[in-house]
Design an enzyme around this catalytic site. Structure first.
Site, PDB file in Angstrom:
ATOM      1  N   GLY A 171      -6.426  -0.185   4.303  1.00  0.00           N
ATOM      2  CA  GLY A 171      -6.631   1.190   3.868  1.00  0.00           C
ATOM      3  C   GLY A 171      -6.496   1.352   2.364  1.00  0.00           C
ATOM      4  O   GLY A 171      -5.772   0.600   1.704  1.00  0.00           O
ATOM      5  N   GLY A 227      -6.798   4.924   0.992  1.00  0.00           N
ATOM      6  CA  GLY A 227      -6.533   6.329   0.691  1.00  0.00           C
ATOM      7  C   GLY A 227      -5.133   6.580   0.172  1.00  0.00           C
ATOM      8  O   GLY A 227      -4.911   7.494  -0.620  1.00  0.00           O
ATOM      9  N   GLU A 228      -4.166   5.788   0.643  1.00  0.00           N
ATOM     10  CA  GLU A 228      -2.779   5.989   0.219  1.00  0.00           C
ATOM     11  C   GLU A 228      -2.435   5.120  -0.993  1.00  0.00           C
ATOM     12  O   GLU A 228      -1.839   5.582  -1.965  1.00  0.00           O
ATOM     13  CB  GLU A 228      -1.820   5.662   1.369  1.00  0.00           C
ATOM     14  CG  GLU A 228      -2.358   5.973   2.749  1.00  0.00           C
ATOM     15  CD  GLU A 228      -1.826   7.247   3.360  1.00  0.00           C
ATOM     16  OE1 GLU A 228      -1.085   7.972   2.682  1.00  0.00           O
ATOM     17  OE2 GLU A 228      -2.152   7.525   4.527  1.00  0.00           O
TER      18      GLU A 228
END
Length: 757
Positions: free
Chosen positions: A721, A723-724
């Site tokens: 991921g 997004g974080e």
């Protein structure tokens, strides 16, 4: 049937134009969004709909003593007022039910009794024939209260002994101390210590929370709800109201930003469903911008860090402790400190956290929960330690590079943080930095350069998907995943199209409906890995079915080939050993007489393969600030963010994610804070005018680098991921740049000009 159809068409092999993964593909849902055909939760207009308006408490703690409903019910157009006085007995009121992401404790139950637990608590719902009437009626509804003493100030909890929360939020508690951190710190050559603080922050997505409940003649409902997990909301509704899943469908096709605020069902969905079931009529409940501050936030957090180095500049000891707020009724705990035991090599580490119960609503996951907070404290402290040891901040981090996860005593499945440092520093021009504070300027503009790093979990959840391939060569793929602006529609379309060798235009991906196969809530940066793997699996199943049918065709060149012997490209199934031997996919169903092929399957993490490893994304951020020497104003003029996050599915949407993360990091560093007036226990700047976030003029050059990283252990797609992780280190890099520019060390966010004057 003609020979033209039953005989496979043989085509010459060429360069494939159906390779999609990794390419900068524009959003497939873009036209729907810019033309207004994309419907959000408050935009589903159904016949005979009523409107609900929420009334909130002006006090922070106490009891409702009287509600004077008669004058308001007499107003033309007012249908009903719901409060604790007339809410029916519901299945969940034994407190046994929690939603999928609820922390330990007892969840807040709207309109359950007359008790007030926090300021702006919903205390009534006025339902009327129009929104305007409902709003007016809510404004004149008279409610009397008896107020009790309350406590909303975490600053007063510093010296109290607060035990850690129960850990029921899914985050691992800090590991026990390793080595001898107290003696190592005492004997260190250089030492620093400090307190690092940020106040409460609210998510503030552009789209406010709303639920439109369509009531059907048979008593079933369809709830168009703003949520990051339709199945989570369905479970919530069915448990509370005693409904079956067939009676309560939940839909969310588009979401105007969530950032974690939609992980839990919010109270407007409860109120809308309650009203619809009781009145047997469709109802919409929309929250105002002010009411968006009445639930969930990044908790006000105090961090304490102490560090020491050996003579060679390696870390001798690291202490990191955090204290943050939670509500009186739930034990929300963030993973603030664990990252400090993982990111840098250190033999003597002590980590701890505590929570303080206050009269506020339960905090809620907010982009990079825990890590955004912890990385700020850790990375500013690392900058201070580098200066104390007389070492360049980048060199100091490389000198203390961790080759394995020391918390878990496991190797990383992959880690390219060193490459992030190198590529980011090269692009930024870090080697031109002069180390002394206040040594770089243009006129009255003090120039500062700072850097920081970050780490975030690379995880995968169980997810399912369904695919339907029809005789016209079109593919429909469905999964009840979420799309809050991250690009889910597009990357799932890319995965499906590439798996079956189809053009993007031939694939439709649908999401956000409990009538579709189940997917996890969209959070934790796991959607691409989880739902993407399910999409790949189900399309592979369709491919196997197509191959079997193709092998039955007259003169098929694919007879005897296994799925491993072929590949899909340009609308064909090709023999990998001889790509000129191929069958056109659209011919297969026509020849077989089948109208469509269907498959449904799931994907889940391979725990046996993953168990030996620690799996994370990493990044390195370099920031330039200019500070007006006279006024103390700060402008972030340049940011380079180098991210190592496995395989990048779409460089365009991925870059957009990191750009948004950097903007939010700038906001966290310089602007964002929800200010509590402890005299009233109320957030005072609960609006867009006074809760400051960046505008276009605040944002300058942002450069995103994706460092190449292969990882065959995290999931079948090799993705992590982004997004974080893209937000991590940004606030710290800006804070460190401000110190380099001014010589003033700020340890409390946001950095207002008065802290620099």
């Amino acid at each position: 049937m003609s020979q033209l159809i039953t005989t496979p068409r043989l085509v010459e092999a060429g360069t494939s134009n159906t390779s999609h993964i990794g390419k900068p593909t524009s959003r497939v849902e873009g036209p729907a969004k810019v033309t207004g055909t994309a419907k959000y939760s408050a935009e589903f207009n159904v016949p005979d709909m009523l409107y609900g308006y929420v009334v909130t408490s002006p006090i922070t703690k106490g009891r409702i003593t009287k509600i004077n409903t008669e004058p308001v019910l007499a107003l033309a157009g007012v249908v009903q007022i719901f409060s604790h006085e007339n809410v029916p007995s519901l299945a969940w009121f034994d407190r046994s039910y929690k939603d999928d992401v609820a922390p330990g404790g007892s969840p807040f139950r709207p309109l359950h009794d007359n008790e007030i637990k926090f300021n702006m608590q919903p205390v009534a719902l006025v339902v009327a024939e129009t929104f305007e009437v409902a709003r007016y009626a809510a404004s004149v509804l008279e409610i009397e209260y008896a107020e009790d003493k309350f406590d909303t100030n975490i600053d007063l909890k510093r010296d109290e002994g607060h035990e850690p929360g129960s850990g029921k939020t899914g985050f691992m508690p800090p590991p026990p101390p390793r080595g001898n951190p107290n003696d190592a710190l005492k004997n260190a050559t250089h030492r620093i210590e400090g307190e690092y603080i940020h106040g409460a922050q609210h998510h503030n997505p552009m789209e406010m929370f709303a639920t439109t409940v369509e009531y059907h003649p048979d008593g079933k409902i369809t709830a168009y709800d703003k949520t990051q997990g339709v199945y989570n909301v369905q479970q919530y509704i069915t448990k509370i109201f005693g409904l079956s899943k067939d009676q309560a469908r939940v839909v969310n096709h588009y979401m105007g930003g969530g950032f974690g605020s939609g992980l839990r069902p919010q109270y407007q969905v409860f109120l809308a469903v309650l009203a619809a079931l009781e009145l047997k009529q469709s109802v919409r409940v929309s929250l105002t911008r002010q009411q968006m501050f009445s639930f969930g936030h990044r908790p006000h957090t105090l961090q304490y860090l102490k560090m020491g180095t050996n003579p060679d500049g390696t870390l001798a000891a690291l202490h990191h402790h955090a204290l943050h707020e939670t509500s009186r009724f739930e034990e929300y705990t963030e993973n603030v400190v664990n990252w400090s035991g993982m990111l840098y090599q250190c033999e003597n580490v002590k980590l701890g956290y505590q929570v303080a119960e206050l009269d506020v609503y339960t905090p809620l996951d907010m982009r990079a929960p825990g890590a955004a907070t912890g990385s700020f404290g850790l990375e500013v402290a690392m900058d201070e330690m580098a200066y104390a040891a007389g070492i360049d901040p980048l060199d100091f981090r490389i000198r203390n590079y961790a080759e394995q996860d020391q918390n878990m005593k496991k190797p990383f499945s992959s880690k390219k943080l060193r490459e992030c440092y190198h590529e980011g520093a090269t692009r930024f021009g870090w080697d031109k930095r002069t180390p002394e504070p206040r040594s770089m300027r243009e006129g009255n503009q003090l120039i500062g350069w700072g850097m920081a790093g970050g780490v975030w979990d690379a995880s995968m959840q169980k997810a399912a998907a369904k695919a339907t391939f029809t005789a016209d060569g079109k593919l429909l793929v469905q999964s009840a995943a979420g799309e809050n602006g991250t690009g889910t529609y597009t990357i799932m379309t890319q995965i499906a199209a590439e798996t079956l060798g189809l053009p993007i235009e031939a694939v439709t991906f649908e999401l956000g409906d409990t009538n579709m196969p189940e997917a996890p809530v969209q959070g934790g940066s796991w959607t691409a890995a989880s739902v993407g793997s399910a999409v790949k699996n189900v399309c592979t199943d369709i491919g196997e079915k197509l191959l079997k049918l193709a092998q039955k065709m007259e003169g098929s060149p694919l007879k005897g080939a296994s799925i491993d012997d072929v590949h899909f490209a340009d609308g064909q199934i090709r023999l990998s050993a001889n790509p000129s031997e191929a069958v056109v996919v659209r011919d297969i169903l026509a020849a077989s007489g089948e109208e469509k092929l269907e498959a449904e399957t799931s994907a889940m993490p391979n725990l046996i393969k993953q168990q030996p490893y620690s799996m994370h994304s990493h990044n390195a951020v370099f920031a330039e600030v200019r500070v007006d020497e006279d006024l103390g104003t700060v402008h972030v003029t340049r940011v380079v963010n180098a991210v190592a996050a496995g395989r990048i599915l779409n460089t365009k949407t991925a870059r957009s994610q990191v750009l948004g993360s950097v903007v939010w990091g700038i906001s966290m560093a310089l602007m964002e804070e929800t200010v509590m007036d402890h005299t009233f226990g109320r957030y005072m700047n609960h609006n867009y005018a006074e809760y400051h976030i960046p505008v276009n003029a605040d944002i300058h050059d942002i450069d995103v680098i994706f460092v190449e990283e292969e990882d065959d252990k995290v999931n079948p797609l090799g993705v992590k991921g982004i997004g974080e992780v893209g937000m991590l280190g940004v606030a710290a890099a800006i804070t460190n740049a401000v110190y380099h520019a001014t010589g003033k060390r700020v340890r409390e966010l946001p950095i207002y000009m008065d802290k620099l004057l």
